[in-house]
Design an enzyme around this catalytic site. Structure first.
Site, mmCIF file in Angstrom:
data_model
loop_
_atom_site.group_PDB
_atom_site.id
_atom_site.type_symbol
_atom_site.label_atom_id
_atom_site.label_comp_id
_atom_site.label_asym_id
_atom_site.label_seq_id
_atom_site.Cartn_x
_atom_site.Cartn_y
_atom_site.Cartn_z
ATOM 1 C CG HIS A 280 -1.946 -1.000 1.341
ATOM 2 N ND1 HIS A 280 -2.157 -1.748 2.470
ATOM 3 C CD2 HIS A 280 -2.874 -1.402 0.448
ATOM 4 C CE1 HIS A 280 -3.176 -2.575 2.275
ATOM 5 N NE2 HIS A 280 -3.621 -2.387 1.038
ATOM 6 C CE LYS B 234 -13.079 -6.534 2.072
ATOM 7 N NZ LYS B 234 -11.959 -6.000 1.343
ATOM 8 N NE ARG C 239 -2.632 -7.544 -3.924
ATOM 9 C CZ ARG C 239 -3.326 -8.027 -2.908
ATOM 10 N NH1 ARG C 239 -2.780 -8.166 -1.739
ATOM 11 N NH2 ARG C 239 -4.589 -8.398 -3.080
ATOM 12 C CB SER D 59 -4.436 -6.388 4.883
ATOM 13 O OG SER D 59 -4.111 -5.150 4.312
HETATM 14 O O1 PNS Z 1 -8.862 -2.554 0.706
HETATM 15 P P1 PNS Z 1 -10.165 -3.073 0.206
HETATM 16 O O2 PNS Z 1 -10.897 -3.824 1.306
HETATM 17 O O3 PNS Z 1 -10.062 -3.868 -1.058
HETATM 18 O O4 PNS Z 1 -11.041 -1.741 -0.111
HETATM 19 C C1 PNS Z 1 -12.342 -1.864 -0.594
HETATM 20 C C2 PNS Z 1 -13.091 -0.520 -0.605
HETATM 21 C C3 PNS Z 1 -13.188 0.073 0.805
HETATM 22 C C4 PNS Z 1 -12.374 0.460 -1.521
HETATM 23 C C5 PNS Z 1 -14.505 -0.844 -1.183
HETATM 24 O O5 PNS Z 1 -15.084 -1.840 -0.414
HETATM 25 C C6 PNS Z 1 -15.417 0.369 -1.228
HETATM 26 O O6 PNS Z 1 -15.300 1.198 -2.097
HETATM 27 N N1 PNS Z 1 -16.372 0.430 -0.280
HETATM 28 C C7 PNS Z 1 -17.331 1.479 -0.193
HETATM 29 C C8 PNS Z 1 -18.689 1.008 -0.689
HETATM 30 C C9 PNS Z 1 -18.856 1.233 -2.168
HETATM 31 O O7 PNS Z 1 -18.687 2.313 -2.696
HETATM 32 N N2 PNS Z 1 -19.237 0.158 -2.895
HETATM 33 C C10 PNS Z 1 -19.495 0.234 -4.322
HETATM 34 C C11 PNS Z 1 -18.341 -0.280 -5.138
HETATM 35 S S1 PNS Z 1 -18.557 -1.982 -5.410
#
Ligand code: PNS
Length: 165
Positions: free
Chosen positions: A18, A42, A91, A129
């Site tokens: 990151h 999540k 990645r 992570s």
């Molecule tokens: O590090 P991650 O867990 O892959 O990040 C995921 C994240 C937080 C970027 C994604 O879950 C997110 O954008 N969540 C907010 C909800 C949202 O906008 N969802 C619509 C897109 S599918």
């Protein structure tokens, strides 16, 4: 704000991969906002406050990077900030399907917002992570996988010492 970008994620915890991405982005964009998702479905291991603190401690030296958090839909957050570029890391091929779905869903919701994908340094490409959490949970050494400040934070948490902030 044309040259700003948002790098969203759970950062549970922030890894060296990151940080590599954030550094790359800081050379490309005038401003980078690392946005910690705090209310996604999540379930996270580290609390929102802990994740934000770990990110902040790792990007201190990058003057054009700031840390924020967001609730709800990412595109709504981006619109509110008037930032139209979202960054994500890729990645390996295995990341593609999830990123592809998310990118297209975001595009349907907000066509004016563009997602840009950067690749971390190849030596970081296997770090996640969840790997860090698993190694740490089983008493392994995580120094190769996270920035020193994150390692310190996790060690403090494991030993039950509360953070100074
Ligand atoms: O590090 P991650 O867990 O892959 O990040 C995921 C994240 C937080 C970027 C994604 O879950 C997110 O954008 N969540 C907010 C909800 C949202 O906008 N969802 C619509 C897109 S599918």
């Amino acid at each position: 704000m044309r040259h700003s970008a948002i790098y969203p994620g759970s950062f549970d915890p922030l890894t060296s991969g990151h940080l590599d991405l954030i550094e790359r982005a800081s050379h490309i964009f005038d401003h980078v906002v690392v946005a910690v998702g705090v209310n996604s479905r999540k379930k996270t291991f580290f609390s929102a406050e802990e994740r934000i603190e770990m990110v902040k401690s790792s990007v201190k030296s990058l003057k054009n990077v700031r840390v924020d958090s967001f609730n709800g839909l990412l595109v709504n957050y981006a619109r509110a900030k008037k930032i139209h570029v979202l960054l994500r890391g890729l990645r390996a091929f295995s990341d593609f399907e999830y990123e592809f779905q998310m990118a297209l869903a975001n595009r349907k919701l907000a066509p004016e917002i563009e997602m840009i994908f950067l690749m971390p340094k190849e030596t970081h490409s296997y770090i996640s992570s969840s790997t860090v959490r698993e190694i740490s949970d089983r008493g392994g050494d995580i120094s190769q996988f996270v920035p020193p400040s994150v390692k310190k934070f996790i060690e403090r948490k494991k030993s039950g010492v509360r953070s100074k902030n």
